[in-house]
Design an enzyme around this catalytic site. Structure first.
Site, mmCIF file in Angstrom:
data_model
loop_
_atom_site.group_PDB
_atom_site.id
_atom_site.type_symbol
_atom_site.label_atom_id
_atom_site.label_comp_id
_atom_site.label_asym_id
_atom_site.label_seq_id
_atom_site.Cartn_x
_atom_site.Cartn_y
_atom_site.Cartn_z
ATOM 1 N N HIS A 44 0.854 -1.361 0.125
ATOM 2 C CA HIS A 44 -0.011 0.019 0.151
ATOM 3 C C HIS A 44 0.841 1.238 0.229
ATOM 4 O O HIS A 44 2.122 1.371 0.272
ATOM 5 C CB HIS A 44 -0.853 -0.003 1.097
ATOM 6 C CG HIS A 44 -0.283 0.270 2.565
ATOM 7 N ND1 HIS A 44 0.387 1.327 3.034
ATOM 8 C CD2 HIS A 44 0.144 -0.998 3.483
ATOM 9 C CE1 HIS A 44 0.792 1.058 4.208
ATOM 10 N NE2 HIS A 44 0.702 -0.479 4.418
ATOM 11 N N GLU A 156 -2.506 -7.451 7.126
ATOM 12 C CA GLU A 156 -1.136 -7.252 7.691
ATOM 13 C C GLU A 156 -0.970 -8.129 8.725
ATOM 14 O O GLU A 156 -1.892 -8.562 9.278
ATOM 15 C CB GLU A 156 -1.034 -5.688 8.183
ATOM 16 C CG GLU A 156 0.272 -5.281 8.703
ATOM 17 C CD GLU A 156 1.673 -5.566 7.857
ATOM 18 O OE1 GLU A 156 1.970 -6.628 7.515
ATOM 19 O OE2 GLU A 156 2.259 -4.519 7.781
#
Length: 301
Positions: A44, A156
């Site tokens: 990201h 994550e």
């Protein structure tokens, strides 16, 4: 199995590790094309937690950064990656975009792999609504875009850090209406724990589970928008049989909004894909004994 040799660095840090043929000294491996998939791995863009966490690591534990979104600089990174994706032709190749269900990855995915035009004034369900989470961004159209699917396996590293805790799925659906969230079983985040941080070993195991799941998909060219720790731990399982330069390319940490293209190989027949390009030959059938075989069949001649 992930093997390979790399091409030169491309703009916006795209790196491609080619694994259809790997070179280790004088050793080469020839691999059936339908036993491979090309993955375009993206971390990201810059999130608000990255900025504050680099200044003070304890900021990662702050509720202020719950499900952190992109910074204005992060959106600039997304715009540059989007430009690169279109200039190098990836927008024509990617058949599926898989994305971690967190705000920063969802924003990065639709901004990078969306078609580019805004959805204002159209009747098409947008990938992202206008001004999502006060981003001051136009709605992003889903016209001509590949399918976008949210998958929890590529989240994550879980626990302790509020920036890695997700929102309710219904809230994401209102912001990203054209993204498919149907593979996520729980409305609320039941995976994140406030006082237990997922181990690196557990992240690596989850990463392998994700790779194995990819083999159940029919698509062969897939973009995956995910996170630094997930990518680092997942890729750490690959490349041990590669040249040290290639190992470094595989195992290095990802920068914000970096894209690396890799080819994975199904050595264990996990997938069930059949080749769409192989052709059996001998139609119509006829004699076709090669000279080497003919020598063995008629040694006297």
């Amino acid at each position: 199995m992930l093997q390979g040799t790399s091409s030169r660095l491309r703009p916006y840090l795209q790196r491609k590790v080619v694994v259809k043929v790997s070179q280790l000294g004088d050793c080469y491996n020839s691999l059936p094309l339908h036993r491979t998939k090309t993955l375009h791995l993206v971390r990201h863009a810059q999130g608000v937690h990255n900025v504050e966490g680099e200044k003070d690591f304890t900021a990662y534990k702050s509720e202020e950064f719950f499900d952190a979104q992109l910074t204005p600089l992060g959106w600039e990174q997304v715009d540059n990656l989007h430009k690169h994706v279109h200039e190098c032709g990836l927008d024509k190749k990617v058949e599926l975009v898989i994305v971690s269900p967190l705000l920063r990855t969802l924003q990065t995915a639709v901004g990078s792999f969306g078609p580019g035009g805004d959805a204002d004034g159209t009747n098409v369900t947008p990938l992202m609504v206008a001004n999502a989470k006060y981003s001051n961004r136009s709605a992003i159209s889903s016209i001509t875009s590949p399918p976008f699917v949210a998958v929890e396996l590529c989240r994550e590293q879980l626990g302790v850090h509020p920036c890695d805790r997700r929102r309710s799925i219904w809230e994401y659906r209102t912001i990203f209406p054209a993204i498919d969230f149907s593979l996520i079983e729980d409305e609320e985040d039941v995976l994140w724990e406030a006082d237990v941080r997922e181990s690196r070993k557990a992240v690596a195991a989850r990463g392998m589970k994700f790779i194995n799941w990819l083999w159940t998909r029919k698509e062969t060219e897939i973009a995956v928008v995910t996170h630094s720790a997930f990518l680092l731990q997942t890729l750490s399982a690959f490349g041990d049989d590669c040249h040290p330069t290639v190992q470094k390319e595989i195992h290095n940490c990802f920068a914000n909004c970096e894209l690396r293209s890799v080819v994975i190989v199904d050595n264990g027949l996990i997938g069930s894909d059949t080749s769409v390009t192989n052709y059996p030959g001998k139609i119509p059938s006829g004699l076709d004994l090669p000279s080497a075989a003919a020598t063995n069949k008629h040694p006297e001649k």
